[in-house]
Design a protein around this motif. Structure first.
Motif, mmCIF file in Angstrom:
data_model
loop_
_atom_site.group_PDB
_atom_site.id
_atom_site.type_symbol
_atom_site.label_atom_id
_atom_site.label_comp_id
_atom_site.label_asym_id
_atom_site.label_seq_id
_atom_site.Cartn_x
_atom_site.Cartn_y
_atom_site.Cartn_z
ATOM 1 N N GLU A 47 0.747 -1.659 -0.010
ATOM 2 C CA GLU A 47 0.058 0.150 0.203
ATOM 3 C C GLU A 47 1.021 0.983 -0.011
ATOM 4 N N ARG A 48 2.634 1.410 0.444
ATOM 5 C CA ARG A 48 3.168 1.964 0.154
ATOM 6 C C ARG A 48 3.209 2.974 -1.275
ATOM 7 N N ALA A 49 2.640 2.775 -2.498
ATOM 8 C CA ALA A 49 2.229 2.874 -4.139
ATOM 9 C C ALA A 49 1.389 3.256 -3.960
ATOM 10 N N THR A 50 0.003 2.997 -2.585
ATOM 11 C CA THR A 50 -1.550 3.576 -3.720
ATOM 12 C C THR A 50 -1.659 5.072 -3.982
ATOM 13 N N GLY A 51 -2.120 4.876 -4.906
ATOM 14 C CA GLY A 51 -2.081 5.684 -5.840
ATOM 15 C C GLY A 51 -0.967 7.239 -6.048
ATOM 16 N N GLY A 52 0.283 6.799 -6.400
ATOM 17 C CA GLY A 52 0.987 7.165 -6.624
ATOM 18 C C GLY A 52 2.051 6.883 -7.848
#
Length: 250
Positions: A47-52
């Motif tokens: 989830e650390r890359a969600t939306g990025g």
């Protein structure tokens, strides 16, 4: 890990299904094929890359940008691949999975990326780079495998330096690498003023030495190092551990 591939394009390629991730991937039958490592790296990022936005240095068949955009919620991704044939496969895999609007494949050496992107272009940088120094480890007669496994035009310091250039301040860099080169990895990161924020060792079995490590580095901020519990892939009976099964089982 994946449904056994069926032949495509005669006998030179296979089409492999990752049902858990709703992905179909064309791969060379006898050349370089992805291993467990990119699946473990993507789960480590999660989830650390969600939306990025993210960029994958050395994308191979495109598995990392496809997984990150289709399963882990990244908004957009660039996959960089220097091998012409593998870059072509990655482009085909983007089309096959309907990801052309979210994933772009760039046929380029990582050392030339500064002319394609301004500094601090991405929220995250991922890489499953070549692990071995030239002339070390086993060599393969199969086309493409040695380039994927052994450093050629770029070494570890190059990959980390390019990653630092590309990631935004406060953004994250995620690597999978060999434990035998952990001291070198930490030293190079320190020289580049990249803070190692998370580290996780991956073991084949509970009593085995670590086979790879997963690392998250931060640009532009100091942080304490969190050494996470080890990830063990196999139980004593040869089946996947509960955590590994969640990542790897189709």
């Amino acid at each position: 890990m994946a449904t056994p591939g069926r032949a495509t394009n005669g006998t030179d390629e296979t089409l492999d299904e990752l049902r858990r991730y709703s992905l179909s991937l064309v791969q060379p039958r006898t050349g370089y094929r992805y291993s467990l490592d990119p699946l473990l790296l993507c789960a480590f990022v999660a989830e650390r890359a969600t939306g990025g936005s993210l960029i994958d240095l050395g994308t191979g068949c495109g598995i990392i940008p496809l997984l990150m955009t289709r399963h882990y919620g990244a908004a957009s991704a660039v996959g960089v691949e220097c091998q012409e044939a593998m870059a072509g496969l990655a482009e085909r895999n983007c089309s096959l999975n309907g990801s052309q609007n979210h994933v772009r494949i760039l046929r380029e050496d990582i050392l030339d990326l500064r002319r394609h992107f301004p500094v601090s272009s991405f929220d995250s940088v991922l890489s499953n780079p070549p692990f071995r120094n030239p002339g070390t480890g086993k060599t393969s007669p199969r086309a493409g495998r040695d380039i994927a496994r052994h450093e050629t035009t770029a070494g570890l310091s190059d990959f980390l330096s390019v990653a630092k250039y590309l990631v935004k301040p406060g953004g994250s860099i995620f690597f999978v690498y060999l434990p035998s080169r952990l001291q070198e990895f930490m030293a190079v990161a320190g020289e580049l003023k990249l803070a190692v924020a998370r580290l996780r060792m991956v073991h084949g079995t509970i009593g085995a030495e670590a086979r790879i490590f997963l690392a998250e580095l931060k640009k532009g901020r100091k942080c304490d190092l969190a050494v996470e519990p080890p990830l063990v892939i196999y139980k004593d009976d040869g089946s996947y551990s509960d955590e590994a099964e969640q990542i790897l089982e189709s």
